[in-house]
Design a protein around this motif. Structure first.
Motif, PDB file in Angstrom:
ATOM      1  N   ASP A 116      32.541  42.999  29.559  1.00 56.89           N
ATOM      2  CA  ASP A 116      33.225  43.895  30.203  1.00 56.89           C
ATOM      3  C   ASP A 116      32.369  43.898  31.434  1.00 56.89           C
ATOM      4  O   ASP A 116      33.377  44.217  32.502  1.00 56.89           O
ATOM      5  N   LYS A 117      30.845  43.816  30.974  1.00 63.68           N
ATOM      6  CA  LYS A 117      30.228  44.070  32.557  1.00 63.68           C
ATOM      7  C   LYS A 117      30.366  43.326  34.095  1.00 63.68           C
ATOM      8  O   LYS A 117      30.532  42.789  34.434  1.00 63.68           O
ATOM      9  N   VAL A 118      30.941  41.625  32.933  1.00 61.63           N
ATOM     10  CA  VAL A 118      31.075  40.505  33.390  1.00 61.63           C
ATOM     11  C   VAL A 118      32.542  40.760  34.099  1.00 61.63           C
ATOM     12  O   VAL A 118      32.916  40.325  35.251  1.00 61.63           O
ATOM     13  N   LEU A 119      33.449  41.235  33.605  1.00 64.95           N
ATOM     14  CA  LEU A 119      34.924  41.827  34.470  1.00 64.95           C
ATOM     15  C   LEU A 119      34.881  42.082  35.680  1.00 64.95           C
ATOM     16  O   LEU A 119      35.225  42.571  36.332  1.00 64.95           O
ATOM     17  N   GLN A 120      33.701  43.731  35.613  1.00 58.68           N
ATOM     18  CA  GLN A 120      34.021  44.459  36.192  1.00 58.68           C
ATOM     19  C   GLN A 120      32.778  44.503  37.686  1.00 58.68           C
ATOM     20  O   GLN A 120      32.914  43.911  38.579  1.00 58.68           O
ATOM     21  N   ASN A 121      32.376  43.022  37.820  1.00 55.26           N
ATOM     22  CA  ASN A 121      31.534  42.457  38.206  1.00 55.26           C
ATOM     23  C   ASN A 121      32.280  40.964  39.578  1.00 55.26           C
ATOM     24  O   ASN A 121      31.798  39.823  39.335  1.00 55.26           O
ATOM     25  N   GLU A 122      33.567  41.292  39.343  1.00 53.23           N
ATOM     26  CA  GLU A 122      34.160  40.584  39.653  1.00 53.23           C
ATOM     27  C   GLU A 122      33.974  39.609  40.956  1.00 53.23           C
ATOM     28  O   GLU A 122      32.722  40.216  42.150  1.00 53.23           O
ATOM     29  N   ARG A 123      33.931  38.152  41.538  1.00 49.73           N
ATOM     30  CA  ARG A 123      33.540  37.339  42.379  1.00 49.73           C
ATOM     31  C   ARG A 123      34.403  37.589  43.380  1.00 49.73           C
ATOM     32  O   ARG A 123      36.022  38.494  43.581  1.00 49.73           O
ATOM     33  N   LYS A 124      34.723  37.139  45.099  1.00 50.55           N
ATOM     34  CA  LYS A 124      35.117  37.675  46.278  1.00 50.55           C
ATOM     35  C   LYS A 124      35.559  36.246  46.731  1.00 50.55           C
ATOM     36  O   LYS A 124      35.239  34.715  45.680  1.00 50.55           O
ATOM     37  N   ALA A 125      37.462  36.437  46.498  1.00 51.20           N
ATOM     38  CA  ALA A 125      37.248  34.350  47.212  1.00 51.20           C
ATOM     39  C   ALA A 125      36.754  34.181  48.453  1.00 51.20           C
ATOM     40  O   ALA A 125      36.379  35.084  49.446  1.00 51.20           O
ATOM     41  N   SER A 126      36.754  33.149  48.584  1.00 48.82           N
ATOM     42  CA  SER A 126      35.898  32.404  49.529  1.00 48.82           C
ATOM     43  C   SER A 126      36.802  31.584  50.710  1.00 48.82           C
ATOM     44  O   SER A 126      37.476  30.893  50.383  1.00 48.82           O
ATOM     45  N   GLU A 127      37.386  32.903  51.729  1.00 50.51           N
ATOM     46  CA  GLU A 127      37.782  32.377  52.603  1.00 50.51           C
ATOM     47  C   GLU A 127      37.564  31.259  54.003  1.00 50.51           C
ATOM     48  O   GLU A 127      38.855  30.443  53.792  1.00 50.51           O
ATOM     49  N   GLU A 128      37.330  30.843  53.961  1.00 49.77           N
ATOM     50  CA  GLU A 128      36.882  29.297  53.705  1.00 49.77           C
ATOM     51  C   GLU A 128      36.939  28.801  53.017  1.00 49.77           C
ATOM     52  O   GLU A 128      37.959  26.868  53.333  1.00 49.77           O
TER      53      GLU A 128
END
Length: 366
Positions: A116-128
């Motif tokens: 669950d900790k990993v699930l809540q620490n989601e990554r942002k998309a790289s616009e580049e």
């Protein structure tokens, strides 16, 4: 034969051997079902059938069958020797129904929701990186009025490392941005099918958000997606094909295939055995897999059958006899590789869909 059967039954009773239906089913898999049925008729009607060639009941097969039922050990599967001795090994009881190129016991699909900790620490998309991956796909096609395909995502958070910021490990491939997770793959599949005249309903529920709001752990994702699938089926009785799109957690060397100079993310099918529709769903997966391999050899990692022991076991596939869990690519695959595979799968599914409809019309069932 009768005496042998009585001997086996007596042995089971005397030794008080516990035989589950699953164990029995797995064991008798060494016998061909159609030939077995014919053989039973031959026992009663000798003059109506030629001699079975080769015979279904041979001494090696009967001995092997009795041994498997009595011991739960399958000589050709090392897992059965150690499954009761090594904790956790039973999690890898997945049955390989159709083995794709390179598929073996060392790279079986392993269903494990992220902590669950990993699930809540989601990554942002790289616009580049997204700009580099963008392609011109034309206008969105019109969705036919009659919707027969339902696409959804039990693990909507599953994403891909190449299009995420600061993502390196498989556990980092988590995002709620549908441009870079499996919802985006569902968007492309829906678009492709609509272009081929097939109506689609696509559920884009953010499963991470839904689970967090209910205070549920990620292991409850199938409970949540079941509500979604049941509601869709209740609201539209025309829905027939139910496709749950996921991505695998294995690395690029296993999840990628180059065919005629073009790179594809490999896919595979998972069928849950713990429901009444599993045989029909299995036949559908095998048929689609067969056509995929004919046109794009090596694109599939195969067809896998799972029970409660090594996964959910049902995967909402009791809703329809045309349901499947489709795993596309792995954490390292690029969007172009994933899109190439989606386009291929849409082509194969659409061909199967229209041929099935034509067959029904010819037989008066349309």
């Amino acid at each position: 034969m009768v005496l042998l059967m009585f001997f086996i039954i007596s042995l089971v009773v005397v030794l008080n051997i516990n035989i589950s239906s699953l164990k029995m089913s797995n064991s008798i898999g060494i016998l061909n079902g159609e030939k077995l049925l014919v053989q039973l008729f031959i026992f009663e009607n000798h003059t109506y059938f030629p001699e079975s060639n080769p015979p279904v009941f041979t001494l090696p097969k009967i001995t092997n069958l009795a041994f498997q039922i009595a011991t739960t050990v399958k000589p050709t599967d090392a897992r059965t020797f150690l499954g009761n001795e090594i904790p956790g090994l039973r999690l890898y009881d997945t049955e390989i129904v159709v083995a794709g190129e390179g598929t073996n016991l060392t790279n079986l699909p392993n269903e494990s929701a992220p902590p669950d900790k990993v699930l809540q620490n989601e990554r942002k998309a790289s616009e580049e990186k997204l700009k580099e991956s963008q392609s011109t796909d034309g206008d969105q096609p019109k969705n036919p009025e009659n919707k027969t395909v339902f696409i959804y995502h039990t693990h909507s958070w599953e994403s891909f490392l190449p299009v995420l910021n600061n993502a390196v490990k498989p556990d980092d491939a988590i995002s709620s941005d549908e441009r870079v997770n499996v919802i985006g793959l569902g968007n492309r599949l829906a678009r492709d099918l609509m272009r081929k005249g097939i109506g689609v309903e696509h559920d884009k529920t953010n499963m991470t958000q839904e689970l967090l709001e209910k205070g549920w752990q990620s292991t409850k994702a199938y409970t949540e997606s079941r509500e979604i699938v049941e509601a869709a089926a209740a609201n539209n009785n025309q829905l027939k094909y139910f496709i749950d799109i996921h991505r695998d957690s294995l690395r690029k060397e296993i999840t990628t295939k180059t065919i005629n100079g073009k790179s594809y993310a490999r896919l595979y099918f998972v069928i849950g055995r713990e429901n009444k529709n599993y045989l029909e769903n299995l036949e559908l997966a095998k048929a689609l897999n067969r056509e995929l391999e004919k046109k794009y050899p090596g694109i599939s990692r195969g067809v896998f059958l799972k029970t409660y022991k090594d996964g959910n076991g049902v995967y909402n596939q009791d809703i329809s006899n045309h349901a499947m869990l489709l795993e596309i690519g792995g954490v390292d695959n690029s969007l172009s590789e994933l899109h190439n595979t989606i386009d291929v799968f849409a082509e194969i599914l659409a061909d199967y869909y229209w041929k099935s409809n034509e067959s029904k019309e010819v037989n008066g069932n349309g």
